[in-house]
Design an enzyme around this catalytic site. Structure first.
Site, PDB file in Angstrom:
ATOM      1  CE  LYS A 101      -4.488   0.758   0.126  1.00 51.45           C
ATOM      2  NZ  LYS A 101      -5.495  -0.127  -0.472  1.00 51.45           N
ATOM      3  N   GLY A 149     -18.846   7.507  -3.182  1.00 44.78           N
ATOM      4  CA  GLY A 149     -17.756   7.592  -4.146  1.00 44.78           C
ATOM      5  C   GLY A 149     -17.808   6.398  -5.086  1.00 44.78           C
TER       6      GLY A 149
END
Ligand code: NAD
Length: 429
Positions: free
Chosen positions: A108, A222
């Site tokens: 990440k 979103g």
């Protein structure tokens, strides 16, 4: 919680891991290895701003484990980004790739910045600077980034371009989530939201419920939330509440309509960050309520799809008795304390690294297509995605029902066993 009382996602990821490591009696070597990332990079990204000054942004990349394949995981642009958030998310990526049964590891990345306040040129500078710092440590056979919160296909393309300038060749498999036509896969935009609903569909069947008889409340509006809502509504479900972040007021609002929201109508009054225009929503007949009222709606399904640390010991008690399923579209939305309450109440949990694995599965498809230089039709991508998600769901729900285990624990057992055995097979532990 940390000693100072603030939420620490990495401590949460570790405590979830420790709990299952105890259950499966994981040996000490594997436990020590998997509790921490293999590698992490912290760096500075200097960017010449539009006003001529130089601003230095803090960037991260954490590679948690790559025993099963190259690292995989998004890059987040967020003003409150912390290294421990990135660590936790990289760990969850390891489990997610294992659960989805794709040959990739966990990683990440992030940059502390707020794209709301940055021009496109300044954001391009951050993207290119991020790659300049990491070009030796990422790439198609090492670690493959992707978009995440507040990063987009355009950001990925700037990053790819910088990487290819440095590497001196075309390496479209270096990064995923690229624009379609520039190495991106059809179906990627909808993959995460649709994947959540593929899992939800299987859970509804398992609980003998029909989508058309259910209602849902969604946190966030979103990418993940919008596509999850689209497919859930196509299946006949009704969404009565969504929520979004109000940038001006720095708070959240719930948008409620008892008869069901109209997705297209709401999309029409939503900005590119998933923020819904309150005044326009009121004109369209929505109740606009400040705070996290999405959580206490009388619905069958809760779908947290905004960000981590949203269902906590502070608000879990407000979940209605009617709620039967929670499908975690977001990463880490539920704290361990709240999770214990949800488990106790017998609410069926579809945990994050299963529910939202559609994104990474489609990213994997994108990589495969890039490596072949041959791109599939959208229906082909979504059919393969459905097959993968359905298989992943059943591998976990079968273990959960056989062993009378909570779904999150079963998902962890499947994932940790797979990753630990890859480490063992390689002779690492
Ligand atoms: P996004 O930036 O497109 O949307 C986030 C939404 O959440 C927006 O509507 C925003 O207004 C809302 N929001 C932010 N803070 C909020 C708050 N405190 N309360 C209520 N709403 C809030 O992000 P996204 O891509 O949809 O990602 C959402 C979550 O899903 C994140 O946890 C992300 O890590 C996870 N996820 C995303 C993908 C993907 O493919 N996009 C894949 C896996 C997991």
């Amino acid at each position: 919680m940390s000693n100072d009382g603030t939420f620490n996602p990495f401590e949460m990821a570790r405590s979830q891991f420790d709990k299952v490591a105890d259950v499966i009696g994981l040996d000490q070597g594997a436990r020590d290895l998997l509790r921490s990332p293999l590698r992490e990079y912290h760096f500075s990204i200097p960017v010449r701003m539009d006003n001529g000054t130089v601003e230095v942004f803090k960037g991260f990349r954490v590679q948690h484990n790559d025993a099963r394949g190259p690292g995989k995981g998004g890059i987040r642009f967020h003003p409150q980004e912390t290294i421990d958030t990135v660590r936790a998310l990289s760990m969850w990526m390891t489990w997610k790739c294992a659960v989805a049964d794709i040959p990739l590891g966990g990683a990440k990345g992030g940059v502390i910045c707020d794209p709301h306040n940055l021009s496109a040129r300044e954001q391009e500078g951050i993207c290119r600077g991020w790659v300049r710092q990491l070009a030796r440590n990422v790439g198609p056979v090492a670690d493959v980034p992707a978009p995440d919160v507040m990063t987009s296909p355009q950001h990925m393309l700037w990053m790819l371009d910088e990487y290819e300038q440095i590497a001196g060749g075309h390496y479209p498999g270096m990064i995923t989530g690229k624009p379609v036509g520039m190495g991106g896969s059809l179906g990627r935009t909808e993959a995460t939201g649709y994947g959540v609903i593929f899992c939800l569909r299987e859970a509804l069947a398992e609980l003998d419920l029909k989508a058309e008889d259910t209602t849902a409340s969604v946190q966030g509006f979103g990418n993940v939330a919008q596509y999850a809502i689209e497919l859930y509504c196509q299946m006949g479900g009704t969404v009565v509440c969504v929520s979004s972040w109000d940038q001006e007021e720095q708070t959240t609002y719930a948008f409620h309509k008892a008869s069901g929201i109209d997705l297209e109508e709401l999309k029409g009054i939503t900005n590119r960050f998933g923020g819904i225009d309150k005044a326009k929503a009121k004109d369209l007949g929505y109740d606009v309520i400040p705070g996290d009222d999405w959580i206490n709606r009388e619905v069958d399904i809760l779908l947290p799809a905004a960000l981590e640390h949203q269902i906590t010991d502070q608000n879990v008690g407000r979940i209605s008795d009617r709620v039967k399923i929670i499908a975690e579209g977001a990463n880490g939305p539920t704290t361990p304390e709240a999770d214990a309450v949800i488990q106790e109440r017998g609410i069926f949990m579809i945990p994050d690294f299963l529910a939202n694995a559609g994104g990474v599965t489609c990213s994997y498809f994108e990589q495969v297509q890039c490596n072949m230089n041959y791109f599939w039709e959208r229906d082909d991508v979504l059919t393969r995605l459905d097959k993968k998600m359905t298989a992943a769901y059943h591998s976990i729900s079968e273990l959960a029902s056989k062993q009378k285990m909570y779904m999150r624990d079963a998902a962890y057992v499947v994932a940790i066993n797979k990753v630990a055995s890859a480490c063992r097979d390689r002779g690492w532990v």
